[in-house]
Scaffold this active site. Structure first.
Site, PDB file in Angstrom:
ATOM      1  N   HIS A  51       3.991   3.530 -15.810  1.00 50.18           N
ATOM      2  CA  HIS A  51       3.379   2.490 -16.635  1.00 50.18           C
ATOM      3  C   HIS A  51       4.406   1.979 -17.642  1.00 50.18           C
ATOM      4  CE1 HIS A  51       1.037   1.674 -20.500  1.00 50.18           C
ATOM      5  NE2 HIS A  51       0.646   0.711 -19.695  1.00 50.18           N
ATOM      6  N   HIS A  94       6.996  -5.713 -25.079  1.00 51.57           N
ATOM      7  CA  HIS A  94       5.757  -4.966 -25.260  1.00 51.57           C
ATOM      8  C   HIS A  94       4.876  -5.728 -26.236  1.00 51.57           C
ATOM      9  CE1 HIS A  94       4.098  -0.581 -25.307  1.00 51.57           C
ATOM     10  NE2 HIS A  94       3.235  -1.460 -24.907  1.00 51.57           N
TER      11      HIS A  94
END
Ligand SMILES: *[C@@H]1O[C@H](CO)[C@@H](O)[C@H](O)[C@H]1NC(C)=O
Length: 310
Positions: A51, A94
């Site tokens: 992930h 992110h």
């Protein structure tokens, strides 16, 4: 005598050169590290995936400790990563590029492409998020710029989306050289760029950002567009643990517990949640996503899900 010898030699030469030129791609006998996976349909293989694979390091905004190449070298064959638009280009960021920026999407795809060049018997999947709803033509040009489109897998177009049981075997994909499967979470358009597949045409997902260390569920969260009950979908299990920073609502990956979360067996392990999922959905997960790949026995868990010994 002399003539016939020459003729024999030239006959032999033409025979061997035509044998060499014959278009016989040698069939792989080991696929993704296992002989048994060569004859297994892609849709019947379980992968432990990384992930947020691009966010590597010790910071709370980083989900992995190994570089993308090392993740691949350690056995990861399913990589997810976030992409964002920033300064007129596409980056691995992110949530926002101010929070965490791991470089250009092109460099990331280049890393994966180089790895595929060096590992001809491996099928690798990328699941990229598209938080800024970038046009598929831009992703397409990035894959083409590094030559990664050379390995693209395109599903059969009729019926479309391709049904779960129609996926080829890993052996077929390796023989055909179509060893890179790419999914995009939002904004894919398989009619314009047929190898950038719409994730939710093929998968459903369990809840993500869970803070329950026991992972005591395997429920459907984001569903497959064509399959409300999940019976004819592949599915992705989000098995990465978050923790709340005390006195805030901010979630960060729980690194301290990664050994337990990524264990093959035991409470809260990959194996325990996979067992729960088999109970819920009647088959093993296609993908189990983890943070901090390498902190547990992820490959043992993957082998168990695939019915193989470690
Ligand atoms: C693959 O097929 C076997 C046999 O039907 C099944 O037990 C297993 O759960 C399947 N795995 C996946 C990921 O579909």
């Amino acid at each position: 005598m002399k003539l016939s010898l020459l003729r024999t030699i030239s006959l032999l030469a033409s025979f061997s050169s035509s044998a060499l030129a014959a278009p016989t791609q040698k069939r792989a006998t080991i696929c993704n590290g296992q002989a048994a996976l060569c004859d297994r349909k892609y849709s019947n293989v379980s992968f432990v995936g990384a992930h947020d694979s691009a966010f590597v390091g010790q910071l709370p905004t980083q989900n992995q400790l190994k570089s993308v190449s090392d993740q691949l070298n350690s056995g990861v064959r399913f990589l997810t990563a976030q992409t964002h638009s920033f300064l007129n280009s596409q980056y691995m960021c992110h949530t926002s590029c101010w929070e965490e920026n791991s470089g250009k999407v092109q460099a990331y795809v280049q890393t994966v492409k180089t790895w595929l060049d060096n590992n001809p018997n491996e099928v690798v999947t990328l699941l990229l998020t598209n938080g800024d709803k970038i046009a598929m033509s831009i992703f397409d040009s990035i894959f083409k710029a590094v030559g990664a489109d050379k390995y693209k897998f395109i599903p059969s177009t009729s019926p479309n989306p391709m049904p779960m049981d129609s996926w080829p075997t890993l052996g077929d994909m390796i023989t055909a050289g179509t060893r890179l499967v790419v999914f995009i979470d939002y904004g894919a358009d398989e009619k314009t760029v047929p190898y950038l597949l719409d994730e939710f045409n093929y998968f459903f997902e369990t809840p993500f950002d869970t803070t329950d260390p026991n992972f005591a569920q395997c429920t459907m969260d984001r569903q497959n567009k064509a399959d409300n009950d999940g019976k004819s979908s592949m599915y992705i299990v989000n098995h990465f643990l978050d923790m709340k920073i005390p006195a805030t609502s901010v979630l960060v990956p729980d690194r301290a517990d990664a050994g337990k979360t990524n264990a093959a067996t035991g409470t809260g392990s990959i194996g325990a949640q996979a067992d729960l999922c088999v109970g819920s959905w009647g088959k093993q997960p296609n993908v189990v996503l983890v943070d901090y790949f390498g902190q547990g026995q992820e490959m043992n868990a993957q082998n168990t899900m695939n019915g193989l010994s470690s």
